[in-house]
Design a protein around this motif. Sequence first.
Motif, mmCIF file in Angstrom:
data_model
loop_
_atom_site.group_PDB
_atom_site.id
_atom_site.type_symbol
_atom_site.label_atom_id
_atom_site.label_comp_id
_atom_site.label_asym_id
_atom_site.label_seq_id
_atom_site.Cartn_x
_atom_site.Cartn_y
_atom_site.Cartn_z
ATOM 1 N N VAL A 71 98.855 -19.732 60.126
ATOM 2 C CA VAL A 71 98.753 -18.299 60.392
ATOM 3 C C VAL A 71 99.761 -17.888 61.459
ATOM 4 O O VAL A 71 100.377 -16.823 61.369
ATOM 5 C CB VAL A 71 97.321 -17.935 60.809
ATOM 6 N N THR A 72 99.953 -18.736 62.471
ATOM 7 C CA THR A 72 100.934 -18.429 63.516
ATOM 8 C C THR A 72 102.335 -18.304 62.923
ATOM 9 O O THR A 72 103.112 -17.411 63.294
ATOM 10 C CB THR A 72 100.916 -19.520 64.600
ATOM 11 N N ALA A 73 102.663 -19.188 61.970
ATOM 12 C CA ALA A 73 103.970 -19.092 61.308
ATOM 13 C C ALA A 73 104.083 -17.795 60.522
ATOM 14 O O ALA A 73 105.133 -17.138 60.521
ATOM 15 C CB ALA A 73 104.165 -20.292 60.382
ATOM 16 N N VAL A 74 102.990 -17.396 59.865
ATOM 17 C CA VAL A 74 103.005 -16.144 59.104
ATOM 18 C C VAL A 74 103.169 -14.953 60.041
ATOM 19 O O VAL A 74 103.886 -13.993 59.729
ATOM 20 C CB VAL A 74 101.722 -16.011 58.264
ATOM 21 N N LEU A 75 102.512 -14.998 61.195
ATOM 22 C CA LEU A 75 102.655 -13.900 62.164
ATOM 23 C C LEU A 75 104.111 -13.729 62.578
ATOM 24 O O LEU A 75 104.615 -12.603 62.676
ATOM 25 C CB LEU A 75 101.785 -14.174 63.391
ATOM 26 N N ALA A 76 104.790 -14.848 62.810
ATOM 27 C CA ALA A 76 106.203 -14.764 63.205
ATOM 28 C C ALA A 76 107.051 -14.193 62.070
ATOM 29 O O ALA A 76 107.886 -13.303 62.290
ATOM 30 C CB ALA A 76 106.707 -16.138 63.620
ATOM 31 N N LEU A 77 106.832 -14.686 60.846
ATOM 32 C CA LEU A 77 107.624 -14.211 59.712
ATOM 33 C C LEU A 77 107.322 -12.751 59.393
ATOM 34 O O LEU A 77 108.231 -11.966 59.111
ATOM 35 C CB LEU A 77 107.344 -15.087 58.482
ATOM 36 N N ALA A 78 106.030 -12.398 59.443
ATOM 37 C CA ALA A 78 105.658 -11.009 59.157
ATOM 38 C C ALA A 78 106.212 -10.071 60.218
ATOM 39 O O ALA A 78 106.694 -8.971 59.913
ATOM 40 C CB ALA A 78 104.140 -10.878 59.074
ATOM 41 N N GLY A 79 106.147 -10.501 61.485
ATOM 42 C CA GLY A 79 106.708 -9.669 62.543
ATOM 43 C C GLY A 79 108.199 -9.469 62.377
ATOM 44 O O GLY A 79 108.722 -8.361 62.571
ATOM 45 N N LEU A 80 108.906 -10.548 61.984
ATOM 46 C CA LEU A 80 110.346 -10.432 61.743
ATOM 47 C C LEU A 80 110.625 -9.486 60.580
ATOM 48 O O LEU A 80 111.524 -8.633 60.655
ATOM 49 C CB LEU A 80 110.930 -11.812 61.456
ATOM 50 N N ALA A 81 109.850 -9.619 59.500
ATOM 51 C CA ALA A 81 110.048 -8.755 58.340
ATOM 52 C C ALA A 81 109.807 -7.297 58.699
ATOM 53 O O ALA A 81 110.544 -6.399 58.275
ATOM 54 C CB ALA A 81 109.115 -9.183 57.203
ATOM 55 N N LEU A 82 108.778 -7.053 59.508
ATOM 56 C CA LEU A 82 108.482 -5.671 59.897
ATOM 57 C C LEU A 82 109.571 -5.101 60.793
ATOM 58 O O LEU A 82 109.898 -3.915 60.711
ATOM 59 C CB LEU A 82 107.124 -5.614 60.598
ATOM 60 N N GLU A 83 110.142 -5.941 61.665
ATOM 61 C CA GLU A 83 111.241 -5.472 62.502
ATOM 62 C C GLU A 83 112.460 -5.136 61.647
ATOM 63 O O GLU A 83 113.167 -4.151 61.904
ATOM 64 C CB GLU A 83 111.597 -6.522 63.554
ATOM 65 N N GLN A 84 112.717 -5.970 60.622
ATOM 66 C CA GLN A 84 113.820 -5.666 59.717
ATOM 67 C C GLN A 84 113.565 -4.362 58.972
ATOM 68 O O GLN A 84 114.464 -3.542 58.796
ATOM 69 C CB GLN A 84 114.009 -6.818 58.735
#
Length: 533
Positions: free
Chosen positions: A279-292
Amino acid sequence: MQTLLNRRELALDVLVPGDPDRLEAPVRWAHSSDLPDPTPFLGAGQVLLTTGTQFDGASDAFATEYVARLVAAGVVGLGFGTEVIRAGTPEPLVAACGAHGLPLFEVPYRTPFIAIARLVADLVAEDTYARQAWALAAQRAISLAALRPDGLSAILAELSQQLGAWVGLIDAGGALDREFPPGGLGASVAGSGASGSVPFSRDAPPEPAPDAAPGAAADPLDAVLAAARDLLRRGRRASRSVDAGEPVTLQTLGSGGSLRGVLAIGDSPELDDAGREVVTAVLALAGLALEQHRDLDRARGHLRSGLVRSILAGDLDLAAQVAAEMWGPLPAAPVRVAVVEAAAEHADRLAERLELRADARGGRLFFGRIADGFTVLVEDADATDLAADLAAEFDAAIGLSDPVGYDRIAPAHEQALRAHERAVEAGPGTIVRFEEVSRQGVLAFLARTDARAVALATLDPLVAHDAANGTALVPTVRTWLACGGQFDRAAQELGVHRHTVRARIALAERLLGRDLSGFHAKADLWAALLAVD
């Protein structure tokens, strides 16, 4: 626990099967002790091994109290080593374990306690390795999902599949943006039998969920959205577990002060330490995607603003063509122009909400950020609801034009700006329609600009006289002017004799040094009254 009991090489003899929950519980360690109260040295999920010296000469009550303490400490099984101190297991201990549902097994003399401890350690290591391998495989699958065209959706769908749980993304405005599987939260609640999940966050401590209000909404998603909106309003990184018929874990996305949304995860037995790493990995990826997405949204916002300026400048054809290719057709006439301004900290969320609403309305709304506010073109039928929603949620000051065709968009924008000025004066969360301004007339508009100081000076002789002598010259003059300078009507309105009104007007003329019989003087005095009002 059942796996341990089934190992033939240990030759364990089960005396009390115990509760099914304890039989299915994972064994974290095996500890041996003959202390009368070993619980200070035990932890939940452990198996206790004893040779029974503490039971020599002990009463039946001691066995009952002993087992009760073990159950309270979270012990999942008790092993009694026979033929070391005594042959067989004491009957009071068997009865107490049966009464408390604690699994009890005999350990034969030929099976040393160290063999059991070593086997438990091996099983724990195997399970840990298996969970780590699962976590690595899950993270690899999620990383590959991020490379797909809609990476964010693919990431969340893969997380849902790996955890076997409902996963939802709640946007910065507090609305459900997407979920996997669709509608899965309600279905999951209906068939939920899992024990619960653990809140997760490496950077933010979990917060206690607010107590559920009596008569809560039947839709479990409502509870999730309400808790997510509360986290977003606080504006800092946090996690929370909320009861929505099943435990649902919420984790904010983005940095403190600039939250991008909330990730919601339903109940799953996979949410152990390994699951939380995934889940922590998903949080990082999702946060990056949302910033993009945020950078892309910012570019789209600049394009929207440029198109709105083109529309206001009369270049409708080009703007309509570009808008149709990017978002769909422009709103159909008649349209209203709305000028919307909220506090600076709400500007990004306001833009996101307008974007979401524009997508949902399919061409019935178009907007762009101009200066410190937003200029919105909205179909007349939707204008009232849109203004009410934005004013309530963002405390926005909103000015609305009259409904017009696109050939009158520029004048309508001027109307919206004038109405917006009035809304700003009235305070946050105010909606002013231009027809409300125009109803008051041109004098009312002119009087509200820079005329207040002049108006106060003009009326000061009347105000001072009323204050010093207890007269009512100002209300009399106001009523007389409102009645078109007719003494009889003014007298009726004021409840005095018409000669009294004549006398007061004559006194006002002397104090002001003006003849109020002419139209110009009446209009000037009426404008002064409007300005001070």
